[in-house]
Design a protein around this motif. Structure first.
Motif, PDB file in Angstrom:
ATOM      1  N   ARG A 150     -13.842  -4.291 -13.257  1.00 44.66           N
ATOM      2  CA  ARG A 150     -13.716  -5.158 -12.074  1.00 44.66           C
ATOM      3  C   ARG A 150     -14.712  -6.312 -12.111  1.00 44.66           C
ATOM      4  N   ALA A 151     -15.946  -6.039 -12.578  1.00 47.32           N
ATOM      5  CA  ALA A 151     -16.965  -7.103 -12.663  1.00 47.32           C
ATOM      6  C   ALA A 151     -16.528  -8.168 -13.666  1.00 47.32           C
TER       7      ALA A 151
ATOM      8  N   VAL B 204     -13.471  -8.951 -14.495  1.00 47.68           N
ATOM      9  CA  VAL B 204     -12.371  -9.716 -13.881  1.00 47.68           C
ATOM     10  C   VAL B 204     -12.941 -10.715 -12.861  1.00 47.68           C
ATOM     11  N   ALA B 205     -13.894 -10.254 -12.052  1.00 50.35           N
ATOM     12  CA  ALA B 205     -14.486 -11.140 -11.033  1.00 50.35           C
ATOM     13  C   ALA B 205     -15.228 -12.302 -11.691  1.00 50.35           C
TER      14      ALA B 205
ATOM     15  N   ALA C  48     -12.764 -14.762 -12.900  1.00 54.22           N
ATOM     16  CA  ALA C  48     -12.130 -15.468 -11.779  1.00 54.22           C
ATOM     17  C   ALA C  48     -13.127 -16.319 -11.005  1.00 54.22           C
TER      18      ALA C  48
ATOM     19  N   ASP D  17     -15.418 -15.196  -8.985  1.00 50.81           N
ATOM     20  CA  ASP D  17     -15.660 -14.595  -7.663  1.00 50.81           C
ATOM     21  C   ASP D  17     -17.084 -14.019  -7.645  1.00 50.81           C
ATOM     22  N   THR D  18     -18.030 -14.803  -7.116  1.00 53.25           N
ATOM     23  CA  THR D  18     -19.445 -14.431  -7.209  1.00 53.25           C
ATOM     24  C   THR D  18     -19.773 -13.131  -6.482  1.00 53.25           C
TER      25      THR D  18
ATOM     26  N   ASP E  48     -17.826 -10.494  -5.557  1.00 49.04           N
ATOM     27  CA  ASP E  48     -17.284  -9.303  -6.224  1.00 49.04           C
ATOM     28  C   ASP E  48     -18.012  -9.036  -7.531  1.00 49.04           C
ATOM     29  N   ALA E  49     -18.321 -10.099  -8.256  1.00 46.07           N
ATOM     30  CA  ALA E  49     -18.976  -9.924  -9.564  1.00 46.07           C
ATOM     31  C   ALA E  49     -20.327  -9.239  -9.394  1.00 46.07           C
TER      32      ALA E  49
ATOM     33  N   ARG F 281     -21.361  -7.427  -6.766  1.00 42.76           N
ATOM     34  CA  ARG F 281     -21.194  -6.096  -6.190  1.00 42.76           C
ATOM     35  C   ARG F 281     -20.767  -5.087  -7.268  1.00 42.76           C
ATOM     36  N   GLU F 282     -19.764  -5.477  -8.070  1.00 47.96           N
ATOM     37  CA  GLU F 282     -19.259  -4.548  -9.088  1.00 47.96           C
ATOM     38  C   GLU F 282     -20.284  -4.353 -10.216  1.00 47.96           C
TER      39      GLU F 282
ATOM     40  N   ALA G  18     -23.501 -12.260 -13.548  1.00 40.93           N
ATOM     41  CA  ALA G  18     -23.082 -12.327 -12.142  1.00 40.93           C
ATOM     42  C   ALA G  18     -24.138 -13.049 -11.306  1.00 40.93           C
TER      43      ALA G  18
END
Ligand SMILES: [Zn+2]
Length: 429
Positions: free
Chosen positions: A90-91, A93-94, A97, A99-100, A102-103, A105-106, A127
């Motif tokens: 997930r990290a 993918v974030a 993408a 997506d700071t 989510d990156a 957090r994951e 991240a």
């Protein structure tokens, strides 16, 4: 079907054994200390079987309780690995993408589940960078750089950060550590080359430059920087061989040859470059050892022998003729430059000096001088080094533009880059 047969066979065996026990004759009696008991044989056998069953269960229970913590740890580790792998994916993918939130957090979850492995630290650092938290990223990169197998990854991140902060001293130290961790990395070579350029380490910049890099400019700067005479002369020669029109290369080579006691060769180099691309500094260097006006004027004639009609040749001849007291010659060469189309501030200042020298301290001389100086206020600006990429002027030649940091972009020009003085002079002649 097979199970049914097995069940029936087992049931038959159990019934047969039960029947045999039930049919056992006699009694079992025992005395233990003051206690005595007696029972029928089937009852005694049944009691023994039950006792064995209880003992077996107790042993199994003790074993289960003893190994339970280990089993619990293993279960937790498996669960963490499963969820950690999911968090890593997930990290990634974030990050892809952009997506700071989510990156980060994951990546944090992956670290909690899997610990500080090379992968989770790198994810956390990237991240952090994506979110603009450079301190967070630096901490992760630093931890990563302490892991023997993944040190290069951490140092790569730290080097990138140091270069972005323009902390060249720190970047140089990290680059050396990265080189030790992973020698001959292609990426690192490029970063070290850029670093050498930014820190003005021209010897390294030349050594690390790509095949298509402007090596003449780098070699000229490296030669000027070299403290070893042999290395200095080799670099200067390389620069001049690469580009004989480069003023800095000719100056560096001539300076090194002079230091080696080869004055004649130094003058030959300066004359050749003057013919290809005349520049006032070449003339200055050519005459640097000459003490008086007449000898300087004679030297100027030798220097400009191959291209006396060039504007720069006329200017240096006029100035040295004036210094030598040859006012007619000075006027001739200065007017020649004006006739060739030169209308720069420096020409009118020279004409003012000539007018004053010709007229002496007379009214006519002062009027002629004032007239020339009045022209100088509206004349074209004098040439200077100017970047052909960003247009920024600079007083002295450098291998890299101080404004845009591009290599070998400085040209000798009197305005926004249109042509070099040599080209302008040729077209005006
Ligand atoms: Zn520039």
């Amino acid at each position: 079907m097979r199970r049914v047969v097995l069940f029936l066979l087992t049931a038959c065996v159990v019934v047969a054994i039960s029947w045999m026990i039930y049919r056992l004759p006699g009694t079992v009696s025992a005395e233990i200390g003051p206690y005595s008991f007696a029972a029928a044989s089937p009852v005694a056998v049944l009691a023994v079987i039950i006792l064995f069953a209880i003992a077996y269960l107790v042993v199994r229970l003790i074993g289960f309780l003893t190994f339970m913590p280990r089993r619990l740890r293993r279960w937790r580790a498996n669960r963490n690995r499963r969820f950690g792998d999911i968090a890593v994916t997930r990290a990634l993918v974030a990050l892809a993408a952009g997506d700071t939130g989510d990156a980060r957090r994951e990546a944090g979850r992956a670290r909690r589940m899997l610990g500080d492995t090379a992968q989770t630290l790198l994810l956390a650092a990237e991240a952090g960078r994506l979110a603009g938290r450079e301190d967070e990223a630096e901490a992760a990169f630093r931890q990563l750089s302490e892991q023997p197998d993944a040190a290069f990854l951490g140092l790569r991140g730290l080097l990138r950060q140091a270069m972005e902060r323009e902390n060249w001293a720190e970047a140089s130290v990290i680059a050396r550590q990265a080189e030790a961790a992973h020698p001959a990395a292609v990426w690192l070579r490029k970063e070290r080359a850029a670093l050498a350029v930014r820190t003005g380490n021209w010897v390294d910049a030349l050594h690390l430059a790509d095949a298509d890099a402007p090596k003449a400019a780098l070699a000229a700067a490296a030669a000027a920087q070299a403290t070893n005479p042999v290395q200095g002369i080799r670099l200067a020669k390389q620069a001049w061989k690469e580009d004989r029109t480069l003023t800095a290369a000719a100056l560096a080579y001539a300076t090194k040859l002079r230091a080696d006691g080869r004055e004649s060769r130094a003058q030959g180099i300066l004359r050749e470059t003057w013919q290809a691309a005349p520049h006032p500094e070449i003339a200055t260097s050519f005459m640097v050892t000459l003490p008086d006006g007449p000898s300087r004027y004679a030297a100027a004639k030798r220097l400009t022998k191959g291209n006396p009609r060039e504007i720069e040749s006329r200017m240096v001849l006029a100035r040295t003729a004036l210094e030598a007291g040859q006012f007619d010659d000075a006027r001739f060469h200065a007017e020649g430059a004006r006739a060739a189309g030169l209308n720069q501030h420096r020409l009118w200042v020279l004409l003012a000096d000539i007018a004053l020298a010709e007229g002496g301290d007379t009214e006519a001389g002062r009027i002629a001088q004032r007239d020339a100086l009045r022209h100088s206020t509206t004349a074209d600006p004098d040439p200077t080094w100017r970047c052909s990429a960003c247009g920024t002027p600079t007083a002295a030649w450098t291998p890299v533009c101080p404004a845009c940091a591009k290599i070998a972009t400085l040209r000798w020009s009197s305005g926004p880059i249109r042509a070099t003085p040599a080209i302008a002079a040729q077209s005006a002649a």
